[in-house]
Design a protein around this motif. Structure first.
Motif, mmCIF file in Angstrom:
data_model
loop_
_atom_site.group_PDB
_atom_site.id
_atom_site.type_symbol
_atom_site.label_atom_id
_atom_site.label_comp_id
_atom_site.label_asym_id
_atom_site.label_seq_id
_atom_site.Cartn_x
_atom_site.Cartn_y
_atom_site.Cartn_z
ATOM 1 N N TRP A 3 39.433 25.145 43.196
ATOM 2 C CA TRP A 3 40.100 24.025 42.538
ATOM 3 C C TRP A 3 39.447 23.730 41.193
ATOM 4 C CZ3 TRP A 3 37.409 19.727 41.117
ATOM 5 C CH2 TRP A 3 36.165 19.529 41.719
ATOM 6 N N LEU A 4 38.109 23.896 41.117
ATOM 7 C CA LEU A 4 37.402 23.666 39.859
ATOM 8 C C LEU A 4 37.790 24.737 38.839
ATOM 9 C CD1 LEU A 4 35.310 21.957 38.387
ATOM 10 C CD2 LEU A 4 33.533 23.464 39.306
ATOM 11 N N ARG A 5 37.901 25.966 39.290
ATOM 12 C CA ARG A 5 38.317 27.060 38.410
ATOM 13 C C ARG A 5 39.729 26.794 37.864
ATOM 14 N NH1 ARG A 5 37.305 32.710 38.267
ATOM 15 N NH2 ARG A 5 35.912 32.526 40.048
ATOM 16 N N ILE A 6 40.633 26.366 38.758
ATOM 17 C CA ILE A 6 42.015 26.081 38.364
ATOM 18 C C ILE A 6 42.060 24.947 37.352
ATOM 19 C CG2 ILE A 6 44.251 25.232 39.186
ATOM 20 C CD1 ILE A 6 43.555 26.644 41.885
ATOM 21 N N ALA A 7 41.322 23.862 37.620
ATOM 22 C CA ALA A 7 41.340 22.689 36.736
ATOM 23 C C ALA A 7 40.768 23.026 35.357
ATOM 24 C CB ALA A 7 40.551 21.552 37.379
ATOM 25 N N PHE A 65 38.578 34.026 33.084
ATOM 26 C CA PHE A 65 38.561 33.210 34.300
ATOM 27 C C PHE A 65 39.009 33.961 35.541
ATOM 28 C CE2 PHE A 65 37.885 29.714 31.525
ATOM 29 C CZ PHE A 65 37.296 28.735 32.308
ATOM 30 N N THR A 66 39.496 35.167 35.388
ATOM 31 C CA THR A 66 39.943 35.922 36.552
ATOM 32 C C THR A 66 39.427 37.355 36.453
ATOM 33 O OG1 THR A 66 41.994 36.901 35.670
ATOM 34 C CG2 THR A 66 42.112 34.604 36.405
ATOM 35 N N SER A 67 39.458 38.026 37.576
ATOM 36 C CA SER A 67 39.114 39.450 37.599
ATOM 37 C C SER A 67 40.384 40.285 37.772
ATOM 38 C CB SER A 67 38.124 39.736 38.729
ATOM 39 O OG SER A 67 38.653 39.336 39.974
#
Length: 292
Positions: A3-7, A65-67
């Motif tokens: 959720w922190l990554r998404i926000a 932010f993503t792999s």
């Protein structure tokens, strides 16, 4: 922690939008109030540069932010100053950032035909207006029955948009199925394809009629998610392992030019037959890419 990554990722994308939209609007206003050809050309160049920067930073943020592994296979000689009709299958909103990542700065800015209601999306609606995205007003069957004269307005809007595109490099984007693929829609349509909905030929025919030989070629794009259709939340939560994008350049068949799609049933059947053949080939390609 997802959720922190998404926000945080969403916040950075929003910040990137806030930074890029005001310059877009400023240049668009100058272009509108000073309609001299040299000024308009300079403004068009600036608008495309700002849009490419906006998309480029969004793509970089997604990579940070993503792999997610984006596998791009290009069988085309792409030109950043070309005129293309881009056709693609459509499964999820993730398709759009993946298309932009695959084609940004390789071809002119992708321009989508948007529903008129999207003009009111905060910031984005104004950005799309500044970048000459065409806004289309759709009418219900009941509205058309009461006012038959409304039936041709979307066609006229298409022609007006394409008239602008004749004079600037452009990639006219068309999600041919008209909506995102879901198993429920697939079943409801009784689609003859395994991985695709039935294609709609009208939009393609109208663009070809309006732009004719000004288009260099068709870019046939196929997007595959080997692990299933993701959402944007899945993307930012780092749950999308891989995306595969195949881009093939196709010549525009001469028999699809110069016809009257609305009033000539023979020509209409010809366009629909060509598109169905393309979709059958794409369906087979998706099967291959899913297991590659």
């Amino acid at each position: 922690m997802s959720w922190l990554r998404i926000a945080f990722g969403t916040l950075l994308l929003a910040t990137n939008t806030v930074l890029h939209v005001p310059p877009l609007l400023l240049v668009a206003v100058v272009k509108a109030i000073l309609p001299l050809r040299p000024i308009r050309r300079a403004c068009d160049w600036l608008l495309m540069a700002i849009a490419a920067s906006w998309i480029g930073i969004n793509t970089t943020l997604i990579r940070w932010f993503t792999s997610t592994r984006l596998v791009i296979d290009i069988d085309a000689r792409l030109q950043p100053d070309g005129h293309y009709l881009v056709l693609s299958n459509h499964q999820t909103w993730v398709d759009i950032p993946m298309l932009q990542a695959a084609l940004n700065r390789r071809v002119p800015l992708l321009r989508f035909f948007l529903k008129s209601q999207l003009f009111w999306v905060p910031l984005l609606g104004l950005a799309w207006w500044a970048l000459d995205f065409p806004f289309m007003k759709r009418y219900s069957r009941q509205q058309l029955e009461k006012r038959p004269e409304l039936a041709g307005r979307d066609i006229e809007a298409t022609r007006r948009a394409c008239a602008k595109f004749m004079h600037i490099p452009v990639s006219v984007m068309n999600f041919v199925e008209g909506t995102r693929f879901t198993p429920a829609k697939h079943q409801q349509q009784a689609s003859p394809f395994t991985y695709l909905l039935k294609p709609k030929a009208g939009g393609i025919a109208f663009v070809l009629d309006a732009m004719g030989r000004a288009l260099h070629s068709i870019l046939d794009v196929t997007i595959v998610y080997p692990d299933g259709r993701p959402t944007m939340i899945d993307l930012f939560a780092n749950r999308v392992r891989e995306v595969r994008v195949k881009i093939r350049e196709r010549p525009i068949p001469a028999e699809l030019l110069g016809g009257d799609y609305q009033n000539d049933p023979v020509f209409r059947e010809r366009v629909q037959g060509w598109l169905n053949d393309l979709w059958r080939e794409k369906d087979g390609l998706i099967a291959e890419l899913r297991t590659a």
